[in-house]
Structure formats: C-alpha cells, structure tokens
Design an enzyme around this catalytic site. Structure first.
Site, PDB file in Angstrom:
ATOM      1  N   HIS A 170     -23.885  25.902  35.012  1.00 61.40           N
ATOM      2  CA  HIS A 170     -24.408  25.512  36.322  1.00 61.40           C
ATOM      3  C   HIS A 170     -25.372  24.324  36.261  1.00 61.40           C
ATOM      4  CE1 HIS A 170     -22.537  29.270  36.527  1.00 61.40           C
ATOM      5  NE2 HIS A 170     -23.587  30.061  36.488  1.00 61.40           N
ATOM      6  N   TYR A 216     -30.553  44.098  36.391  1.00 61.37           N
ATOM      7  CA  TYR A 216     -29.947  44.396  37.686  1.00 61.37           C
ATOM      8  C   TYR A 216     -28.738  45.298  37.474  1.00 61.37           C
ATOM      9  CZ  TYR A 216     -26.405  40.869  36.481  1.00 61.37           C
ATOM     10  OH  TYR A 216     -25.414  40.157  35.838  1.00 61.37           O
ATOM     11  N   ARG A 229     -35.625  35.886  34.472  1.00 63.45           N
ATOM     12  CA  ARG A 229     -35.432  37.037  35.361  1.00 63.45           C
ATOM     13  C   ARG A 229     -34.249  37.897  34.922  1.00 63.45           C
ATOM     14  NH1 ARG A 229     -30.964  35.642  38.391  1.00 63.45           N
ATOM     15  NH2 ARG A 229     -30.698  33.378  38.606  1.00 63.45           N
ATOM     16  N   TYR A 270     -27.520  29.247  29.327  1.00 60.75           N
ATOM     17  CA  TYR A 270     -27.923  29.350  30.720  1.00 60.75           C
ATOM     18  C   TYR A 270     -29.451  29.317  30.774  1.00 60.75           C
ATOM     19  CZ  TYR A 270     -27.862  31.018  35.617  1.00 60.75           C
ATOM     20  OH  TYR A 270     -28.014  31.150  36.983  1.00 60.75           O
ATOM     21  N   ARG A 320     -22.693  33.528  24.411  1.00 61.91           N
ATOM     22  CA  ARG A 320     -23.579  33.062  25.486  1.00 61.91           C
ATOM     23  C   ARG A 320     -25.009  33.399  25.128  1.00 61.91           C
ATOM     24  NH1 ARG A 320     -24.333  35.008  31.515  1.00 61.91           N
ATOM     25  NH2 ARG A 320     -24.511  33.036  32.680  1.00 61.91           N
ATOM     26  N   ASN A 354     -26.381  38.530  41.875  1.00 62.76           N
ATOM     27  CA  ASN A 354     -27.778  38.184  42.180  1.00 62.76           C
ATOM     28  C   ASN A 354     -27.954  37.131  43.258  1.00 62.76           C
ATOM     29  OD1 ASN A 354     -28.800  39.976  40.132  1.00 62.76           O
ATOM     30  ND2 ASN A 354     -28.079  38.456  38.653  1.00 62.76           N
ATOM     31  N   ASP A 373     -17.665  31.770  39.488  1.00 62.86           N
ATOM     32  CA  ASP A 373     -18.783  32.679  39.232  1.00 62.86           C
ATOM     33  C   ASP A 373     -18.592  34.019  39.945  1.00 62.86           C
ATOM     34  OD1 ASP A 373     -22.326  32.991  39.764  1.00 62.86           O
ATOM     35  OD2 ASP A 373     -21.149  33.477  37.973  1.00 62.86           O
TER      36      ASP A 373
HETATM   37  O1  LIG Z   1     -23.460  34.833  36.843  1.00 60.09           O
HETATM   38  C1  LIG Z   1     -24.115  33.806  36.637  1.00 60.09           C
HETATM   39  O2  LIG Z   1     -23.631  32.801  36.087  1.00 60.09           O
HETATM   40  C2  LIG Z   1     -25.497  33.778  37.061  1.00 60.09           C
HETATM   41  C3  LIG Z   1     -26.312  34.872  37.061  1.00 60.09           C
HETATM   42  C4  LIG Z   1     -26.047  36.153  36.353  1.00 60.09           C
HETATM   43  C5  LIG Z   1     -25.960  35.956  34.878  1.00 60.09           C
HETATM   44  O3  LIG Z   1     -25.849  34.845  34.373  1.00 60.09           O
HETATM   45  C6  LIG Z   1     -25.964  37.143  33.998  1.00 60.09           C
HETATM   46  O4  LIG Z   1     -26.303  38.256  34.453  1.00 60.09           O
HETATM   47  O5  LIG Z   1     -25.613  36.963  32.816  1.00 60.09           O
HETATM   48  C7  LIG Z   1     -27.598  34.741  37.736  1.00 60.09           C
HETATM   49  O6  LIG Z   1     -28.034  33.580  37.974  1.00 60.09           O
HETATM   50  O7  LIG Z   1     -28.205  35.797  38.061  1.00 60.09           O
END
Ligand SMILES: O=C(O)/C=C(\CC(=O)C(=O)O)C(=O)O
Length: 317
Positions: free
Chosen positions: A187, A55, A136, A163, A130, A272, A267
């Site tokens: 999250h 994105y 996605r 994540y 991370r 997104n 956040d």
């Molecule tokens: O910002 C967040 O925590 C969640 C995001 C974006 C993300 O993690 C990233 O692009 O690294 C999501 O669910 O799209």
C-alpha cells in the site's frame, strides 16, 4: 446481514464486513490478471485466530475469495497472511492448495521455523514472507530475527513483503535496504496524501525505490489512505468523479515511474476499515485512473505479478 465468525470467536466491535454484492467492473481486466493482495480468514472453527491478534474479523473463506476473483475477472490470487492468524498459515495453505495452482501465498513465519516447514510452505505455493511494522497490528519483533528469516528464505527464491506507516520509513530505511531479497511494500508505504506529492515524505519513499531496484510497491488500498474520498460506492463516485481522488496522483506517479515494479490487489476482505466498505468492482475501476494505458495495466496486473509469483509460467518478453 452480519457475517459470522465461527469457532466461538467474537468479531471486534464495530467490524465492517466486506461489501455484499460487488458490481461488475467496467474495466475488462487483461487476460491472466492477478489480484496480488488479498486474504482468507478462518473459518474460525477450522482455522482458529491467533491468541495474540489485535482484531477478530468475520470469517472470509477461500470459496468466497475465489468467487470474487471470478466475478471481477481475475485469473489468480496472491493470498497474504494477515496478523489475525499470526504465524499459523494453515488457512492460507488450505486456500493455495485448493486453488489448482491459481493462488500463491505470502506467509508469516517465526525464527523457529524449520527448513522442512519452509519447504512444505514452498510446496504449498508460498513464495514470500511478510514483515508487519504497523503498531496497531503487531508487537515489536527484533530486526535481527527478521533479518535471519530473510536470509533463510532467500535461497528459496522468496521475497519479503513489508507493511509500515510512512512516518516510520526513516527508522526502517537501513533494515529495508539491507534485505537480501526482492522487497515488496504494501500500500505504497501508507503515504499521508494530505502532504504534497513532491514533498519530503513521499519523496523519501520514491527515493527508496529509485535507489534500490530490488524494492517494489503495491499501489493498492486507496480506501485506507484517502481523506477526500469519495468512497468507491454506487452513487458516490463515477467516471467524472473517481473514488479516492486524493490518492490517484501518488499511485499514478509510482506506476508511471516504476512500471515494472508495481502490483495491485483488492485487499479483500478489507480488514479494519472503519467508515465504509468499498464495492470491489468499483475498486477495480479505480485502476485506469492510476494505470492509464493498457500497457501499464498489463504490467501492473499480469507481467509483474507473474514474474514474481509464477516465474516458471511467465511468457513475457
Ligand atoms: O490487510 C491489509 O493489508 C491491511 C491491514 C490488515 C493487515 O495488514 C493484517 O492484519 O495483517 C490493516 O491495515 O489493518
């Protein structure tokens, strides 16, 4: 007003910019409160977005992040590398270095990162890496590569932020429980809040923390998880009708069960999101619904993030 993306980049169609003019929270945050999950994006003309990104966001600068910090009443930020910048951590480093010690970072690195580069990241305020498993957002990374990175950052005292989607936890369990560091889950592992709080799905996540005292969780992003709402927007929620009501039981259970291993973040700038953009001031007013006492709020917002990111300054008991 549509916010720009500079450097010739074009925002993903339908992109929602962050909420303009957030309210002042009713909650008086405890002194030293930390926004433990937020991002900086670009500006694209100075810090280009990664070619492999899934994105393209609007620019979201350190100055705008720090202005939000001050507006909401936070003292510090933990800035987390987002996938739109890949393993190019320059925007994150720039923000940490400009913060006067009030921001720490969680970076994204590849196996090829050198020891000198890791030390430079540490000197800039980075205290973790991370690992993103949300399909996605990223393509697959072999777990042996990730484990190698974890083993290399452990001696620095860093931790690993992960994540992932809740349905992927069974497959990721062995990897997460083999990590040699503190592990922080973004999250709440994205629970499906339509399922029962005491059901097997969320029960597996609670078991992960219960059986592994090195695993923490952020109780953030109700706006990503809620099905029922209402949204954290003026006129749509209030003290008698809290926002994201279906998420509250899940987050509150984690705060009350693991009070010393939870973190919270805005956040911002909320990448997104698809159907609304929350008022960050009303997001802060969500906190008392999940951390209902001043002691729990202090642990969530001050003690826990200070222990993890500023241990040399933490004056707690
Ligand atoms: O910002 C967040 O925590 C969640 C995001 C974006 C993300 O993690 C990233 O692009 O690294 C999501 O669910 O799209």
């Amino acid at each position: 007003m549509s916010r720009p993306t500079t450097g010739g980049f074009v925002k993903t169609p339908g992109w929602l910019d962050w909420y303009d003019g957030p309210s002042r929270p009713q909650l008086a945050l405890p002194a030293g409160a930390v926004d433990a999950h937020c991002h900086v994006f670009g500006p694209g003309e100075r810090f280009p977005y990664a070619p492999q990104r899934k994105y393209t966001p609007c620019d979201a600068s350190k100055e705008q992040l720090f202005a939000l910090r001050d507006h909401l009443g936070f003292a510090r930020n933990v800035i987390v590398q987002a996938t739109c910048h890949g393993a190019d951590n320059r925007a994150l480093i720039d923000a940490c270095q400009a913060s006067g010690g009030r921001a720490r970072g969680v970076a994204t690195v590849q196996r090829s990162v050198t020891d000198a580069e890791l030390l430079a990241l540490h000197d800039s305020g980075v205290r973790g890496v991370r690992f993103n498993f949300v399909k996605r957002l990223v393509d697959f990374t072999p777990k042996d590569e990730l484990l190698d990175i974890a083993q290399r950052i452990a001696p620095l005292g860093w931790h690993v932020v992960v994540y992932f989607e809740a349905q992927d936890l069974p497959e990721l369990w062995d990897f997460f429980t083999a990590l040699p560091t503190t592990v922080v889950v973004d999250h709440m592992g994205r629970p499906d809040v339509r399922k029962p709080l005491d059901g097997p799905e969320f029960g597996l996540f609670v078991r992960l923390l219960r059986e592994h005292p090195n695993i923490w969780t952020k109780v953030s992003c109700p706006e990503r998880l809620s099905v029922s709402g209402p949204p954290a927007l003026p006129g749509r929620c209030g003290p008698e009708q809290p926002p994201y009501a279906d998420v509250i039981p899940f987050a509150r259970h984690l705060v009350q069960t693991f009070p010393d291993r939870v973190l919270w973040g805005t956040d911002w700038p909320h990448p997104n999101l698809k159907d609304h953009m929350p008022d960050d001031g009303l997001l802060v007013d969500f906190i008392p619904h999940i951390a209902p006492t001043p002691e729990l709020q202090r642990k969530l917002l001050v003690d826990n993030p200070m222990r993890l990111y500023w241990p040399e300054e933490w004056k707690g008991d």
